[in-house]
Design an enzyme around this catalytic site. Structure first.
Site, PDB file in Angstrom:
ATOM      1  CG  HIS A 140      -1.624   1.292   1.462  1.00 46.74           C
ATOM      2  ND1 HIS A 140      -2.488   1.843   0.542  1.00 46.74           N
ATOM      3  CD2 HIS A 140      -1.574   2.170   2.498  1.00 46.74           C
ATOM      4  CE1 HIS A 140      -2.954   2.980   1.012  1.00 46.74           C
ATOM      5  NE2 HIS A 140      -2.412   3.212   2.198  1.00 46.74           N
ATOM      6  CG  HIS A 142      -0.310   7.448   0.805  1.00 50.38           C
ATOM      7  ND1 HIS A 142      -0.061   8.022   2.042  1.00 50.38           N
ATOM      8  CD2 HIS A 142      -1.117   6.375   1.055  1.00 50.38           C
ATOM      9  CE1 HIS A 142      -0.684   7.328   2.991  1.00 50.38           C
ATOM     10  NE2 HIS A 142      -1.322   6.325   2.420  1.00 50.38           N
ATOM     11  CG  HIS A 211      -5.858   6.634   1.478  1.00 47.11           C
ATOM     12  ND1 HIS A 211      -6.361   6.420   2.741  1.00 47.11           N
ATOM     13  CD2 HIS A 211      -4.594   6.150   1.529  1.00 47.11           C
ATOM     14  CE1 HIS A 211      -5.444   5.865   3.502  1.00 47.11           C
ATOM     15  NE2 HIS A 211      -4.359   5.682   2.778  1.00 47.11           N
TER      16      HIS A 211
END
Ligand code: 2HA
Ligand code: ZN
Length: 270
Positions: A140, A142, A211
């Protein structure tokens, strides 16, 4: 074992190289981003001299991963520093048979805990393993342009994917399955974990509006490459979105790339 020898463990060294690169790419400001990788006993157990006695409770059912080991980043830690303090910034969990607990085999020193996005990671691992037995990594981050795109592009998965395919010739080769898109949801929750995992039945990349992105793969390099390619295409999109686009790859050209490489684009999207 001191932190120097911790960094010498091949799987830890590889993960540190990736977190350093992700930070340099500008994808993981402050404590943004998290990674988990399913590892084998041989990856870590030969190096563990003293197992911690800590067990954590899980708010979701992890029983399909019972007995498996997960190397995962710690909550609150900065990607910028993972390679400097791997023993604090990383840890290894073993999922217990009740599906509701995991023991900390190693790492998370200083009373650390796994990432706040653990539910999205674990639920995604469970789903991706069903699609592909060689699946290992959930990542994950950004990435700036992918996030920027969620403010100016509609959030239809088909449209979002087609735009990326058309802004960078190699995208259709790298993610022919396309990109899943979730609307804004509260991060760090089991709800977003469930929604992400549901998308992962179809996709290896899922964008969280405003996000970031979740990517998966059989190796750290593969998951990194997926994010890198999607982010490159989003960068080209953001650099061209405010101009009048006068040339564009056609559906026929995309189909010819797919045929040339023998990949199957998401059905009905071309
Ligand atoms: O804090 O990126 O989504 C780490 C995150 C939460
Ligand atoms: Zn995040």
């Amino acid at each position: 074992m001191n932190s120097n020898s911790f960094s010498d463990i091949p799987i830890i060294a590889e993960l540190c190289r990736i977190t350093d690169n992700m930070y340099r790419m500008g994808w993981d400001e402050r404590n943004g981003g998290n990674i988990s990788i399913l590892i084998d006993e041989d990856d870590i157990m030969p190096y563990v001299r003293e197992k911690t006695e800590r067990t954590i409770e899980l708010s979701f059912d992890a029983s399909p991963l019972s007995g498996r080991l997960l190397l995962v980043t710690a909550t609150g830690h900065y990607f910028r520093n993972v390679s400097l303090t791997p023993e604090n910034s990383l840890g290894v969990l073993r999922f217990l048979p009740d599906g509701r607990h995991a023991e900390i085999i190693w790492g998370f020193e200083g009373d650390g805990r796994p990432t706040s996005e653990l539910s999205s990671h674990v639920m995604t691992h469970i789903v991706r393993l069903k699609q592909d037995g060689d699946h290992r990594v959930v990542m994950h981050a950004h990435p700036t342009n992918l996030v920027a795109m969620t403010f100016v592009h509609n959030l239809s998965e088909k449209d979002f994917t087609r735009t990326l395919w058309k802004r960078h010739t190699e995208c259709i080769m790298v993610f022919p399955d396309g990109i899943g898109v979730l609307p804004w949801m509260l991060f760090g929750s089991d709800t977003i974990g469930l929604a992400t995992a549901e998308k992962m039945k179809q996709f290896r990349l899922v964008v969280w509006a405003y996000h970031g992105i979740f990517g998966t793969g059989n190796s750290l390099d593969e998951a990194f490459g997926l994010l890198e390619c999607a982010e490159k295409a989003a960068d080209i999109y953001m650099k061209t979105a405010s101009f009048t686009v006068i040339n564009e790859m056609t559906d026929e050209q995309l189909k010819s790339i797919a045929a040339h490489l023998g990949v199957k684009p998401h059905q009905g999207w071309l």
